[in-house]
Scaffold this motif. Structure first.
Motif, mmCIF file in Angstrom:
data_model
loop_
_atom_site.group_PDB
_atom_site.id
_atom_site.type_symbol
_atom_site.label_atom_id
_atom_site.label_comp_id
_atom_site.label_asym_id
_atom_site.label_seq_id
_atom_site.Cartn_x
_atom_site.Cartn_y
_atom_site.Cartn_z
ATOM 1 N N GLU A 99 -2.455 -4.492 2.952
ATOM 2 C CA GLU A 99 -1.755 -5.031 4.115
ATOM 3 C C GLU A 99 -1.280 -3.936 5.065
ATOM 4 O OE1 GLU A 99 1.282 -7.175 2.054
ATOM 5 O OE2 GLU A 99 -0.154 -8.655 1.284
ATOM 6 N N SER A 100 -1.642 -2.694 4.803
ATOM 7 C CA SER A 100 -1.170 -1.593 5.644
ATOM 8 C C SER A 100 -1.819 -1.632 7.017
ATOM 9 C CB SER A 100 -1.455 -0.252 4.967
ATOM 10 O OG SER A 100 -2.844 -0.050 4.812
ATOM 11 N N ALA A 126 -1.458 -6.322 -9.371
ATOM 12 C CA ALA A 126 -0.848 -5.127 -9.969
ATOM 13 C C ALA A 126 0.100 -4.416 -9.005
ATOM 14 C CB ALA A 126 -1.935 -4.172 -10.449
ATOM 15 N N GLY A 127 0.310 -4.979 -7.814
ATOM 16 C CA GLY A 127 1.280 -4.394 -6.892
ATOM 17 C C GLY A 127 0.694 -3.511 -5.807
ATOM 18 N N TYR A 128 -0.603 -3.566 -5.613
ATOM 19 C CA TYR A 128 -1.234 -2.721 -4.607
ATOM 20 C C TYR A 128 -1.482 -3.432 -3.279
ATOM 21 C CZ TYR A 128 -1.715 0.615 -8.339
ATOM 22 O OH TYR A 128 -1.434 1.496 -9.349
ATOM 23 N N ALA A 129 -0.903 -4.616 -3.105
ATOM 24 C CA ALA A 129 -1.046 -5.343 -1.844
ATOM 25 C C ALA A 129 -0.600 -4.514 -0.633
ATOM 26 C CB ALA A 129 -0.296 -6.670 -1.908
ATOM 27 N N PRO A 130 0.430 -3.643 -0.756
ATOM 28 C CA PRO A 130 0.810 -2.839 0.422
ATOM 29 C C PRO A 130 -0.342 -1.994 0.989
ATOM 30 C CG PRO A 130 2.574 -2.764 -1.183
ATOM 31 C CD PRO A 130 1.395 -3.458 -1.847
ATOM 32 N N ILE A 138 -10.102 1.661 1.355
ATOM 33 C CA ILE A 138 -8.953 1.052 2.026
ATOM 34 C C ILE A 138 -9.429 0.024 3.045
ATOM 35 C CG2 ILE A 138 -7.049 1.490 3.639
ATOM 36 C CD1 ILE A 138 -6.664 4.205 2.133
ATOM 37 N N GLU A 139 -10.426 0.375 3.832
ATOM 38 C CA GLU A 139 -10.955 -0.564 4.826
ATOM 39 C C GLU A 139 -11.528 -1.811 4.150
ATOM 40 O OE1 GLU A 139 -11.574 -2.395 8.290
ATOM 41 O OE2 GLU A 139 -10.411 -0.577 7.975
ATOM 42 N N VAL A 177 -1.860 10.054 0.032
ATOM 43 C CA VAL A 177 -2.155 9.197 1.178
ATOM 44 C C VAL A 177 -0.863 8.478 1.552
ATOM 45 C CG1 VAL A 177 -3.575 7.319 2.095
ATOM 46 C CG2 VAL A 177 -4.525 8.864 0.365
ATOM 47 N N LYS A 178 -0.530 8.507 2.835
ATOM 48 C CA LYS A 178 0.678 7.849 3.327
ATOM 49 C C LYS A 178 0.273 6.600 4.105
ATOM 50 C CE LYS A 178 2.893 12.276 3.383
ATOM 51 N NZ LYS A 178 3.708 13.248 4.039
ATOM 52 N N PHE A 179 1.004 5.509 3.857
ATOM 53 C CA PHE A 179 0.703 4.218 4.479
ATOM 54 C C PHE A 179 1.885 3.726 5.292
ATOM 55 C CE2 PHE A 179 -2.000 4.375 0.759
ATOM 56 C CZ PHE A 179 -3.194 3.843 1.215
ATOM 57 N N VAL A 180 1.584 3.034 6.398
ATOM 58 C CA VAL A 180 2.577 2.290 7.157
ATOM 59 C C VAL A 180 2.177 0.832 7.039
ATOM 60 C CG1 VAL A 180 3.601 1.843 9.425
ATOM 61 C CG2 VAL A 180 2.965 4.186 8.776
ATOM 62 N N GLY A 181 3.111 0.015 6.516
ATOM 63 C CA GLY A 181 2.843 -1.401 6.339
ATOM 64 C C GLY A 181 2.984 -2.178 7.632
ATOM 65 N N ASN A 182 2.510 -3.426 7.624
ATOM 66 C CA ASN A 182 2.636 -4.288 8.797
ATOM 67 C C ASN A 182 4.090 -4.525 9.175
ATOM 68 O OD1 ASN A 182 -0.015 -4.678 9.584
ATOM 69 N ND2 ASN A 182 -0.331 -6.307 8.099
#
Length: 151
Positions: free
Chosen positions: A92-93, A85-89, A49-50, A113-118
């Motif tokens: 950009e998280s 493929a749609g994994y930009a979130p 992720i990093e 895994v839970k993400f919070v976007g910008n």
């Protein structure tokens, strides 16, 4: 790559369904907030992720499983395929946290895994990982937008 991607999506759908059907069983585990040491595969997820967040294609590719390694001619091709493929979130998280995981034998795991976007959007991903000769590697990710807003 079409058949590999189709097979991977089918596998992820089956595992995701099984993962969601597992209740508070003996093998499904919630990650406590005050966990002392992460599970070994979680550091791989953190690192990938990093690498995505910093746009470090070679590092992100290094955490991908053998199937990805042979399917893409370069780290840049892998990186571009992930973005389109749609994994930009994920890339950009602003933050992520680990939820439940399900061991799928000695050398495979499904990790929530839970993400919070910008923009404060919420996303949830199920990461599929397997332990390969060079350690835990990401085999695939199923990402879905969630209702609500994160802080």
């Amino acid at each position: 790559m079409g058949s590999f991607a189709t097979t991977l999506k089918l596998l992820l759908a089956v595992v995701l369904t099984a993962f969601l059907m597992v209740g508070p069983g003996a093998r499904a585990q919630d990650q406590p907030a005050e966990a002392v040491a992460p599970e070994p595969w979680q550091s791989v997820i953190d690192s990938q992720i990093e690498a995505f967040r910093t746009k470090d294609a070679p590092a992100a590719f290094s955490y991908a499983g053998a199937g990805f390694q042979v399917s893409f001619p370069s780290a840049e091709a892998f990186f571009n395929a992930i973005v389109t493929a749609g994994y930009a979130p994920i890339m950009e998280s602003r933050s992520h946290s680990f939820g439940r995981f399900q061991k799928l034998g000695d050398k495979a795991v499904a990790q929530e895994v839970k993400f919070v976007g910008n923009d404060q959007s919420l996303y949830e991903a199920i990461y599929m990982l397997a332990e390969e000769a060079n350690g835990w590697r990401v085999q695939g990710v199923q990402l879905a937008k969630q209702a609500g807003m994160g802080i």
